[in-house]
Write a protein that holds these residues in place. Structure first.
Motif, PDB file in Angstrom:
ATOM      1  N   ALA A 167      -4.850   0.272 -78.072  1.00 51.58           N
ATOM      2  CA  ALA A 167      -4.672  -0.261 -76.719  1.00 51.58           C
ATOM      3  C   ALA A 167      -4.287  -1.737 -76.755  1.00 51.58           C
ATOM      4  CB  ALA A 167      -5.942  -0.061 -75.901  1.00 51.58           C
ATOM      5  N   SER A 168      -4.848  -2.490 -77.698  1.00 51.28           N
ATOM      6  CA  SER A 168      -4.487  -3.911 -77.788  1.00 51.28           C
ATOM      7  C   SER A 168      -3.009  -4.073 -78.129  1.00 51.28           C
ATOM      8  CB  SER A 168      -5.364  -4.628 -78.818  1.00 51.28           C
ATOM      9  OG  SER A 168      -5.053  -4.240 -80.134  1.00 51.28           O
ATOM     10  N   PHE A 169      -2.480  -3.183 -78.945  1.00 51.51           N
ATOM     11  CA  PHE A 169      -1.048  -3.229 -79.274  1.00 51.51           C
ATOM     12  C   PHE A 169      -0.205  -2.877 -78.052  1.00 51.51           C
ATOM     13  CE2 PHE A 169      -2.388  -1.651 -83.748  1.00 51.51           C
ATOM     14  CZ  PHE A 169      -2.914  -2.891 -84.049  1.00 51.51           C
ATOM     15  N   ALA A 170      -0.642  -1.859 -77.325  1.00 53.23           N
ATOM     16  CA  ALA A 170       0.100  -1.429 -76.138  1.00 53.23           C
ATOM     17  C   ALA A 170       0.067  -2.507 -75.051  1.00 53.23           C
ATOM     18  CB  ALA A 170      -0.473  -0.118 -75.608  1.00 53.23           C
ATOM     19  N   VAL A 171      -1.082  -3.154 -74.877  1.00 56.60           N
ATOM     20  CA  VAL A 171      -1.198  -4.226 -73.884  1.00 56.60           C
ATOM     21  C   VAL A 171      -0.239  -5.359 -74.224  1.00 56.60           C
ATOM     22  CG1 VAL A 171      -2.747  -6.058 -73.053  1.00 56.60           C
ATOM     23  CG2 VAL A 171      -3.545  -3.698 -73.153  1.00 56.60           C
ATOM     24  N   LEU A 172      -0.161  -5.707 -75.500  1.00 56.21           N
ATOM     25  CA  LEU A 172       0.760  -6.770 -75.907  1.00 56.21           C
ATOM     26  C   LEU A 172       2.205  -6.365 -75.647  1.00 56.21           C
ATOM     27  CD1 LEU A 172       1.136  -9.553 -77.216  1.00 56.21           C
ATOM     28  CD2 LEU A 172       1.307  -8.371 -79.410  1.00 56.21           C
ATOM     29  N   MET A 173       2.545  -5.150 -75.998  1.00 54.20           N
ATOM     30  CA  MET A 173       3.927  -4.678 -75.824  1.00 54.20           C
ATOM     31  C   MET A 173       4.315  -4.636 -74.343  1.00 54.20           C
ATOM     32  SD  MET A 173       6.643  -3.448 -77.206  1.00 54.20           S
ATOM     33  CE  MET A 173       8.055  -2.502 -76.741  1.00 54.20           C
ATOM     34  N   ILE A 174       3.481  -4.019 -73.530  1.00 52.59           N
ATOM     35  CA  ILE A 174       3.791  -3.882 -72.102  1.00 52.59           C
ATOM     36  C   ILE A 174       3.724  -5.237 -71.400  1.00 52.59           C
ATOM     37  CG2 ILE A 174       2.998  -2.855 -69.934  1.00 52.59           C
ATOM     38  CD1 ILE A 174       2.056  -0.437 -71.699  1.00 52.59           C
ATOM     39  N   GLY A 175       2.666  -5.994 -71.682  1.00 54.56           N
ATOM     40  CA  GLY A 175       2.533  -7.316 -71.069  1.00 54.56           C
ATOM     41  C   GLY A 175       3.650  -8.255 -71.486  1.00 54.56           C
ATOM     42  N   GLY A 176       4.031  -8.186 -72.760  1.00 54.91           N
ATOM     43  CA  GLY A 176       5.134  -9.014 -73.244  1.00 54.91           C
ATOM     44  C   GLY A 176       6.450  -8.645 -72.588  1.00 54.91           C
ATOM     45  N   ALA A 177       6.670  -7.356 -72.411  1.00 53.71           N
ATOM     46  CA  ALA A 177       7.904  -6.905 -71.751  1.00 53.71           C
ATOM     47  C   ALA A 177       7.937  -7.362 -70.295  1.00 53.71           C
ATOM     48  CB  ALA A 177       8.014  -5.386 -71.836  1.00 53.71           C
ATOM     49  N   ILE A 178       6.809  -7.266 -69.614  1.00 55.79           N
ATOM     50  CA  ILE A 178       6.749  -7.716 -68.213  1.00 55.79           C
ATOM     51  C   ILE A 178       7.001  -9.219 -68.120  1.00 55.79           C
ATOM     52  CG2 ILE A 178       5.189  -8.035 -66.241  1.00 55.79           C
ATOM     53  CD1 ILE A 178       3.954  -5.288 -67.010  1.00 55.79           C
ATOM     54  N   CYS A 179       6.366  -9.983 -68.995  1.00 58.86           N
ATOM     55  CA  CYS A 179       6.589 -11.442 -68.997  1.00 58.86           C
ATOM     56  C   CYS A 179       8.044 -11.774 -69.289  1.00 58.86           C
ATOM     57  CB  CYS A 179       5.690 -12.111 -70.030  1.00 58.86           C
ATOM     58  SG  CYS A 179       3.967 -12.163 -69.575  1.00 58.86           S
ATOM     59  N   HIS A 180       8.622 -11.081 -70.237  1.00 55.21           N
ATOM     60  CA  HIS A 180      10.024 -11.325 -70.593  1.00 55.21           C
ATOM     61  C   HIS A 180      10.944 -11.020 -69.416  1.00 55.21           C
ATOM     62  CE1 HIS A 180      13.805  -9.930 -72.868  1.00 55.21           C
ATOM     63  NE2 HIS A 180      13.876 -11.235 -72.717  1.00 55.21           N
ATOM     64  N   LEU A 181      10.717  -9.894 -68.766  1.00 55.58           N
ATOM     65  CA  LEU A 181      11.578  -9.509 -67.644  1.00 55.58           C
ATOM     66  C   LEU A 181      11.411 -10.440 -66.444  1.00 55.58           C
ATOM     67  CD1 LEU A 181      11.281  -5.629 -67.870  1.00 55.58           C
ATOM     68  CD2 LEU A 181      13.200  -7.077 -68.572  1.00 55.58           C
ATOM     69  N   THR A 182      10.192 -10.896 -66.178  1.00 55.80           N
ATOM     70  CA  THR A 182       9.997 -11.812 -65.047  1.00 55.80           C
ATOM     71  C   THR A 182      10.570 -13.192 -65.346  1.00 55.80           C
ATOM     72  OG1 THR A 182       7.755 -12.324 -65.808  1.00 55.80           O
ATOM     73  CG2 THR A 182       7.982 -10.619 -64.119  1.00 55.80           C
ATOM     74  N   ARG A 183      10.509 -13.635 -66.589  1.00 52.08           N
ATOM     75  CA  ARG A 183      11.119 -14.921 -66.960  1.00 52.08           C
ATOM     76  C   ARG A 183      12.636 -14.844 -66.880  1.00 52.08           C
ATOM     77  NH1 ARG A 183       7.729 -16.518 -72.370  1.00 52.08           N
ATOM     78  NH2 ARG A 183       5.738 -16.821 -71.322  1.00 52.08           N
ATOM     79  N   ARG A 184      13.153 -13.693 -67.226  1.00 48.12           N
ATOM     80  CA  ARG A 184      14.602 -13.494 -67.236  1.00 48.12           C
ATOM     81  C   ARG A 184      15.172 -13.543 -65.818  1.00 48.12           C
ATOM     82  NH1 ARG A 184      17.020  -8.176 -70.044  1.00 48.12           N
ATOM     83  NH2 ARG A 184      18.223  -9.331 -71.548  1.00 48.12           N
ATOM     84  N   LYS A 185      14.427 -12.983 -64.849  1.00 46.47           N
ATOM     85  CA  LYS A 185      14.903 -12.938 -63.466  1.00 46.47           C
ATOM     86  C   LYS A 185      14.822 -14.292 -62.781  1.00 46.47           C
ATOM     87  CE  LYS A 185      14.055  -8.097 -62.589  1.00 46.47           C
ATOM     88  NZ  LYS A 185      13.348  -7.105 -61.797  1.00 46.47           N
ATOM     89  N   SER A 186      13.880 -15.122 -63.205  1.00 41.30           N
ATOM     90  CA  SER A 186      13.731 -16.414 -62.520  1.00 41.30           C
ATOM     91  C   SER A 186      14.524 -17.517 -63.174  1.00 41.30           C
ATOM     92  CB  SER A 186      12.269 -16.821 -62.479  1.00 41.30           C
ATOM     93  OG  SER A 186      11.700 -16.851 -63.752  1.00 41.30           O
TER      94      SER A 186
END
Length: 138
Positions: free
Chosen positions: A119-138
């Protein structure tokens, strides 16, 4: 935030047992800290099951994925994070585990520590993807 949640989940995983065997009661189970410190040796002494113990190296790729994420190296982050999850899941296919120095094996079931570790790996992967996508849009 994603890294912090992931690391908290990882630390929690180390506080719980990774697996239980027929001979290990929950009170005497081997905790995640033990597996974290000594799991890398199983690759070398695991015999025919050594391949499955490559899963321990997910800890190394986990650290690399955190470093890549914090340095905004997203392509490397995704590669390391996917490799981390793949390596971690490898252990779930292991049919038996070595239980002593004489190389005796026993059936086992995965426990809370293992699932929190994944779960810690999945949280990093999903959370990292969300952060990346939100940074990309702004």
């Amino acid at each position: 935030m994603a890294v912090m949640l992931s690391v908290l989940c990882y630390i929690a995983a180390c506080c719980f047992p990774d697996y239980l065997t027929e001979n290990l009661s929950r009170e005497n189970a081997i905790g995640g800290w033990w597996s974290l410190l000594w799991g890398w040796l199983a690759v070398f002494v695991g015999g025919k099951y050594g391949f499955y113990f490559l899963a321990w190296y997910a800890n190394v790729t986990y650290v690399l994925s955190i470093i890549c994420f914090l340095n905004n190296k997203y392509r490397r982050f995704y590669c390391c994070a996917i490799l981390t999850i793949a390596l971690g899941c490898l252990f779930s296919f292991c049919p038996k585990i070595i239980v002593d120095e004489a190389m005796h094996t026993d059936d086992f079931v995965l426990a809370e520590g293992y699932y929190l570790w994944i779960a810690s790996f999945a949280v990093l992967m999903i959370g990292g993807a969300i952060c990346h996508l939100t940074r990309r849009k702004s």
